[in-house]
Design an enzyme around this catalytic site. Sequence first.
Site, short mmCIF file in Angstrom:
data_model
loop_
_atom_site.label_atom_id
_atom_site.label_comp_id
_atom_site.label_asym_id
_atom_site.label_seq_id
_atom_site.Cartn_x
_atom_site.Cartn_y
_atom_site.Cartn_z
N SER A 153 3.21 -72.94 87.79
CA SER A 153 3.43 -74.07 88.69
C SER A 153 3.85 -73.57 90.07
CB SER A 153 4.55 -74.94 88.13
OG SER A 153 4.99 -75.88 89.07
N TYR A 198 13.30 -75.74 84.74
CA TYR A 198 11.85 -75.84 84.49
C TYR A 198 11.11 -74.75 85.26
CZ TYR A 198 7.04 -77.40 85.13
OH TYR A 198 5.67 -77.44 85.21
N LYS A 243 9.02 -71.21 83.96
CA LYS A 243 7.65 -70.81 84.32
C LYS A 243 7.63 -69.39 84.86
CE LYS A 243 5.43 -74.42 83.10
NZ LYS A 243 4.44 -74.33 82.04
#
Length: 340
Positions: free
Chosen positions: A123, A147, A151
């Site tokens: 991302s 989050y 990643k």
Amino acid sequence: MILLTGGAGYIASHTGVALALAGIPYVVLDNFCNSVPAVLERMHEVGGLKPTLVQGDVRDAATLDALFARYPIQGVVHFAGLKAVGESVAEPALYYENNVSGSVTLIRAMQRAGVKTLVFSSSATVYGNSDASPLPESAPLAPINPYGQSKLMVEYILRDVAAANPDWRVACLRYFNPVGAHISGLLGEDPRGVPGNLMPFIGQVAVGRRPQLSVFGNDYPTPDGTGVRDYIHVMDLADGHLAALRYLQGDLTGRNCLMANLGTGQGISVLQMVQAFEQYTGQKIPFEVAPRRAGDLASYYADPSLANRVLGWKAQRGLKEMCEDSWRWQHRNPMGYAQA
Ligand code: NAD
Ligand code: UFG
């Protein structure tokens, strides 16, 4: 045959259809924690190829071993993960377990099965608060929430795995803001509860499920004061996965781990998106200006030149297709897959 972990999700379902249309069969592994089985029927209908479903969890090594033993998997696209930024702040361990442990379990199972080709859903959030848009892959990596951290951790793990074994072939694709739906109106984004993201919210306002959009801040240092993002059509993103899989089949001597942005390179503001949606769909989107949302950046968009050059991939669809296709999906499925 390709394994799509999280294969019933928003981006994976569109990628499955793109694979099917290219004549590539695929297996879907999903625990349906953020999707519904009905998606598989739509994938079959749109792609013309019946997906094979394994219902299970990517954190379950036994499920993975059985899957790899049963199907001739040549490569994996690893979409399975949790993606709500706010939830990741409240429940970091859940995010690290699902996104990081899940990826490690998958990598270990791939090692046992001798499968060494992996495309990973990363991302743009790995860039954190960088204000240097357009962002090249070399921009500083500094995610600002669990989050994003999860990643980046998986990117690092994959980089090390690829460095340790030159037979591995890895592409980490850093998506910017995926929007839109398949042109058929049969597949699209179906968030649970109140949508946190702009495009699904606009769609639900258009279809009458919500009275108006809140525009989070109009005093950012951007041309019209609202947040600027790099929105990319989900079918362009799907095509990017095919391009990455093709790339990984080539001669990769000495560069068997690629990190690449998938974006258009164009920054679009919230108000521009609202105007475009109104223009291309004829639907009025009432909005009010609300306070800024905590954690939002003013502006970020991709430098997609690496993917353009190395993968031979470039986003083809513009705001018109993003808005028209979102609306077709929303209009035909006002309650998403729930009524399928
Ligand atoms: P999504 O929630 O629609 O799809 C994820 C799928 O994975 C769901 O079907 C879910 O049920 C499944 N899943 C989750 N955990 C699982 C597990 N442990 N085992 C098996 N299945 C599991 O999300 P999406 O928008 O399609 O995103 C796909 C991937 O792309 C995610 O990894 C996400 O972090 C990443 N990504 C998404 C965006 C975005 O804005 N949508 C942006 C950048 C990156
Ligand atoms: N926005 C509104 N009103 C809304 C929703 C969003 O004004 O109801 C604005 C936001 O403030 C922002 C823009 O619309 O300026 C886009 O917001 P999104 O929530 O759609 O997308 P983000 O860029 O905030 O986040 C997305 C994903 C994250 C991911 C990030 C980077 O949701 O998971 O892109 O890839 F980390």
